[in-house]
Scaffold this active site. Sequence first.
Site, PDB file in Angstrom:
ATOM      1  N   SER A  67      -3.003   9.473   7.565  1.00 49.76           N
ATOM      2  CA  SER A  67      -3.317  10.761   8.184  1.00 49.76           C
ATOM      3  C   SER A  67      -4.565  11.353   7.565  1.00 49.76           C
ATOM      4  CB  SER A  67      -2.149  11.736   7.998  1.00 49.76           C
ATOM      5  OG  SER A  67      -1.088  11.360   8.825  1.00 49.76           O
ATOM      6  N   HIS A 102       1.790   0.399  10.843  1.00 47.87           N
ATOM      7  CA  HIS A 102       2.310   1.374   9.883  1.00 47.87           C
ATOM      8  C   HIS A 102       3.541   2.032  10.532  1.00 47.87           C
ATOM      9  CE1 HIS A 102       2.807   4.758   7.300  1.00 47.87           C
ATOM     10  NE2 HIS A 102       2.474   5.624   8.240  1.00 47.87           N
ATOM     11  N   CYS A 157      -1.366   7.404   3.921  1.00 43.99           N
ATOM     12  CA  CYS A 157      -0.703   6.085   3.972  1.00 43.99           C
ATOM     13  C   CYS A 157      -1.706   4.933   4.033  1.00 43.99           C
ATOM     14  CB  CYS A 157       0.250   6.017   5.162  1.00 43.99           C
ATOM     15  SG  CYS A 157       1.326   7.437   5.279  1.00 43.99           S
ATOM     16  N   GLU A 186      -0.011   8.637  -2.285  1.00 49.89           N
ATOM     17  CA  GLU A 186      -0.295  10.040  -2.004  1.00 49.89           C
ATOM     18  C   GLU A 186       0.725  10.912  -2.719  1.00 49.89           C
ATOM     19  OE1 GLU A 186       0.666  11.093   2.244  1.00 49.89           O
ATOM     20  OE2 GLU A 186       0.806   8.921   2.406  1.00 49.89           O
ATOM     21  N   LYS A 239       5.656   3.088  20.140  1.00 49.12           N
ATOM     22  CA  LYS A 239       4.620   3.856  20.854  1.00 49.12           C
ATOM     23  C   LYS A 239       3.250   3.215  20.605  1.00 49.12           C
ATOM     24  CE  LYS A 239       6.673   8.474  20.109  1.00 49.12           C
ATOM     25  NZ  LYS A 239       6.949   9.070  21.396  1.00 49.12           N
TER      26      LYS A 239
END
Length: 402
Positions: free
Chosen positions: A327, A251, A120, A88, A260
Amino acid sequence: MPRMESPRAAGIESIGIAVPDAYVDLADLAAARGVEPAKYIAGLGVTRMAIPSVREDAVTLAARAGERALASGAIDPASIGLLIVGTETGVDHSKPVASFVQGLLGVSRSARVFETKHACYAATAALQMALDWVRSGSARGKKALVIGADVARYGLRTPGEPTQGAGAAALVVSDSPAILAVDAGLSGVASEDVLDFWRPLYSKDAFVDGHYSVSCYLAALEGAFVDYRRSAGADGSAAGFTDRFDAIVYHVPYGKMARKAHQHLRRCDGDADPDASFDRMVAPSLVYPSLVGNCYAASLYLAFASLLAHSERDLAGRSVALFSYGSGYCGELFSGTVAEGARERVRALAFDASLAARRRLPIAEYEELMRAREDQDRMPRSDDGEGIRLLGVEQHKRVYAR
Ligand code: CAA
């Protein structure tokens, strides 16, 4: 009726990693920004972030990683029939990074060469395409070189600043998967048109709606998990589906995000104590990312290399899941079986020694470098230095040297 043939085995035959030779220590950055170091180191799970010089970009990182992947597997560049760079942070709106890499590495002139983009996720899109190319028989004995390469850059003094980094991961994909045999037909995808992170054409810095991007990542993970479970024909109400994996690689925009993610995935999978499996299933994959920072398209594969090199158990013959998140968004959960000898092959890259040999940048020098990189696209030519590097830009043409 014609007999259905099972698809050829396909997977990752060798890996190469490249990161810049300089880094910022997050304790130094915290001191300069008046933030408690614990926020960056424990709160985000990052200790160092790789910072590229003005002579480095997605092309030089990709070429260096590709060179290492070829050398590690003793693979002739002439045997590459497909070369894809997922990035990117490409350097041209028309000419792909992969094309520069073809020239720098001497990849076969009959190779199909192009760039992929979806934040990504770009390298995973390329990997899946390369796997299908091998499985379908279209490769006709040739191999694919798939590279994720990026410079993760936010503005100075923005909340994203401590989650920068840079690097490339190259994967040789073939029907001789000496690192990871990827499961055919087992994959889960979730995608949606959102604006959680983006980089407009006029900007070197990415923009991000930080906390929203975290919730998008988790939504994509959950959707991809449900879709993966469906692809495996499993009963959606049964708990403990992810126990079939010995490790899960996520990732890693920053280490805490992987924690998380793991908590969320295990909760979705009916685990009331999701942290209990973290050290066993995830922690070894975070050693390299915590020393490199985010490297967007390369990040998942840097984490995978970290898992193989740093897992105390030899994972040969074990099943591993990988979750890629780009994203925007597209997320994919897929899996494979680690090959015999994969750990030794990755340890032989001596990546830990390369990381230890890097130079710690004083914050003033880092800030100056960030400003200088703004003008990289107009940098006058200089032949100083050695190795694969950007010499400069002449008549709007980027000139690279080995
Ligand atoms: N000691 C220990 N921990 C501390 C602390 C201290 N003194 N001070 C704060 N913390 C903890 C906080 O509790 C928080 O932890 P939790 O998330 O577990 O609650 C953590 O440190 C971060 O604190 P904040 O949330 O207050 O930090 P922030 O608002 O300044 O920014 C961020 C965090 C949103 C991640 C920001 O760094 C950012 O925008 N980064 C870029 C975006 C990003 O990486 N998004 C990830 C998902 S998108 C993706 O994955 C694609 C991609 O690669 C970009």
